[in-house]
Design an enzyme around this catalytic site. Sequence first.
Site, PDB file in Angstrom:
ATOM      1  N   ASP A  32       0.840  -1.208   0.000  1.00  0.00           N
ATOM      2  CA  ASP A  32       0.000   0.000   0.000  1.00  0.00           C
ATOM      3  C   ASP A  32       0.872   1.254   0.000  1.00  0.00           C
ATOM      4  O   ASP A  32       0.356   2.378  -0.029  1.00  0.00           O
ATOM      5  CB  ASP A  32      -1.012  -0.011   1.160  1.00  0.00           C
ATOM      6  CG  ASP A  32      -0.359  -0.095   2.526  1.00  0.00           C
ATOM      7  OD1 ASP A  32       0.880  -0.197   2.596  1.00  0.00           O
ATOM      8  OD2 ASP A  32      -1.102  -0.066   3.531  1.00  0.00           O
ATOM      9  N   SER A  33       2.213   1.062  -0.012  1.00  0.00           N
ATOM     10  CA  SER A  33       3.124   2.182  -0.272  1.00  0.00           C
ATOM     11  C   SER A  33       2.870   2.736  -1.675  1.00  0.00           C
ATOM     12  O   SER A  33       3.370   3.815  -2.014  1.00  0.00           O
ATOM     13  CB  SER A  33       4.583   1.734  -0.132  1.00  0.00           C
ATOM     14  OG  SER A  33       4.819   0.540  -0.852  1.00  0.00           O
ATOM     15  N   ASP A  45      -1.025  -6.072  -0.146  1.00  0.00           N
ATOM     16  CA  ASP A  45      -1.464  -5.451   1.107  1.00  0.00           C
ATOM     17  C   ASP A  45      -2.971  -5.268   1.131  1.00  0.00           C
ATOM     18  O   ASP A  45      -3.554  -4.740   0.170  1.00  0.00           O
ATOM     19  CB  ASP A  45      -0.830  -4.056   1.244  1.00  0.00           C
ATOM     20  CG  ASP A  45       0.403  -4.051   2.117  1.00  0.00           C
ATOM     21  OD1 ASP A  45       0.495  -4.906   3.023  1.00  0.00           O
ATOM     22  OD2 ASP A  45       1.268  -3.192   1.895  1.00  0.00           O
ATOM     23  N   GLU A  81      -1.447  -5.511   8.605  1.00  0.00           N
ATOM     24  CA  GLU A  81      -0.664  -4.880   9.671  1.00  0.00           C
ATOM     25  C   GLU A  81      -1.336  -5.082  11.027  1.00  0.00           C
ATOM     26  O   GLU A  81      -2.537  -4.820  11.166  1.00  0.00           O
ATOM     27  CB  GLU A  81      -0.521  -3.376   9.402  1.00  0.00           C
ATOM     28  CG  GLU A  81       0.261  -3.065   8.141  1.00  0.00           C
ATOM     29  CD  GLU A  81       0.453  -1.570   7.914  1.00  0.00           C
ATOM     30  OE1 GLU A  81       0.080  -0.766   8.799  1.00  0.00           O
ATOM     31  OE2 GLU A  81       0.979  -1.215   6.848  1.00  0.00           O
ATOM     32  N   LYS A 101      -1.221  -9.384   2.838  1.00  0.00           N
ATOM     33  CA  LYS A 101      -0.485  -8.939   4.019  1.00  0.00           C
ATOM     34  C   LYS A 101      -1.365  -8.007   4.832  1.00  0.00           C
ATOM     35  O   LYS A 101      -2.126  -7.212   4.260  1.00  0.00           O
ATOM     36  CB  LYS A 101       0.821  -8.235   3.619  1.00  0.00           C
ATOM     37  CG  LYS A 101       1.598  -7.668   4.816  1.00  0.00           C
ATOM     38  CD  LYS A 101       3.030  -7.309   4.457  1.00  0.00           C
ATOM     39  CE  LYS A 101       3.211  -5.961   3.827  1.00  0.00           C
ATOM     40  NZ  LYS A 101       2.760  -4.802   4.651  1.00  0.00           N
ATOM     41  N   GLU A 126       9.072  -4.182  10.708  1.00  0.00           N
ATOM     42  CA  GLU A 126       9.477  -2.887  10.166  1.00  0.00           C
ATOM     43  C   GLU A 126      10.022  -1.977  11.255  1.00  0.00           C
ATOM     44  O   GLU A 126       9.372  -1.731  12.274  1.00  0.00           O
ATOM     45  CB  GLU A 126       8.288  -2.222   9.455  1.00  0.00           C
ATOM     46  CG  GLU A 126       8.668  -0.856   8.882  1.00  0.00           C
ATOM     47  CD  GLU A 126       7.711  -0.310   7.839  1.00  0.00           C
ATOM     48  OE1 GLU A 126       6.750  -1.008   7.453  1.00  0.00           O
ATOM     49  OE2 GLU A 126       7.922   0.839   7.392  1.00  0.00           O
TER      50      GLU A 126
HETATM   51  O1  KIV Z   1       3.579  -1.131   1.634  1.00  0.00           O
HETATM   52  C1  KIV Z   1       4.773  -1.466   1.687  1.00  0.00           C
HETATM   53  O2  KIV Z   1       5.596  -1.169   0.823  1.00  0.00           O
HETATM   54  C2  KIV Z   1       5.192  -2.260   2.843  1.00  0.00           C
HETATM   55  C3  KIV Z   1       6.654  -2.534   3.002  1.00  0.00           C
HETATM   56  C4  KIV Z   1       7.357  -1.314   3.445  1.00  0.00           C
HETATM   57  C5  KIV Z   1       6.910  -3.678   3.890  1.00  0.00           C
HETATM   58  O3  KIV Z   1       4.393  -2.646   3.630  1.00  0.00           O
END
Ligand code: KIV
Length: 271
Positions: free
Chosen positions: A51-52, A90, A122, A120, A189
């Site tokens: 989600d980056s 994510d 969090e 993924k 992280e």
């Molecule tokens: O969204 C992302 O890029 C991440 C990584 C930094 C692990 O969760």
Amino acid sequence: MSVESSVRPVTTLRLTEMKQRGEKIAMLTSYDFSMAKIVDNAGIDVILVGDSAANVMAGYESTLPITLDAMIYHARSVVRAVKRALVVVDLPFGTYQGNSKTALDSAIRIMKETEADAIKMEGGEEILESVQRILSAGIPVMGHLGLTPQSIHKFGTYSVRAKEEAEAEKLVRDAHLLEEAGCFAVVLEKIPAALATRVSQELNIPTIGIGAGAGCDGQVLVIHDMLGINKGFSPRFLRRYADLHTVMTDAVSQYVEDVKSLDFPNEKEQY
Ligand code: KIV
């Protein structure tokens, strides 16, 4: 290095085997077809459609605004390119916290509409019910502990997490809970290296670190950061493998100059 498409695809089981034999896992983000193709062909083990994307693709300050539809768009583009790596997507903010039925629906949409391999999420204990429900549907889950950017408004800062004993002990407990629930790996992280090493030694599933030191079973970076496209982000943990910002700026400047000076296109570049 280029990897032939005949190489056996990476599975969650294979990641566990890599941990068992001490082979480190290399993971990078990708958000589009062309980048994912390069990353996969270069031999990466895991591609994260992170989600980056909210930051590096859409220009938002945090990861919170990105939608499930946008994540699905990015993930589909990546999956179409990948022949070997495990593709993890994510679950974005607001699609799994607080309601395990919503969480399952979000995860099912990702798996059905993108054909990715895993999702993924969090958090630890607070999202455990959602993690369990998604796992019970046969969807592999990667955990994510430590600095969890979707909680930035709770933390108030992107600085190192779990430096104090209470937070460190909670992180260790959460890591065990995620493993017991059935997660196949967990991202750690921005936590102290000694803590990440301890978690990596205590867990049977692989840990993938970002700013968590060399004791993790693998490493992950955001592709735009490690390629030097994104110049404004320079945390201590980031190693830049290229300076694409300069390469791209020079190329575009040269193109502008060539168009304006009538150098481009020349006779051989026209029909
Ligand atoms: O969204 C992302 O890029 C991440 C990584 C930094 C692990 O969760």
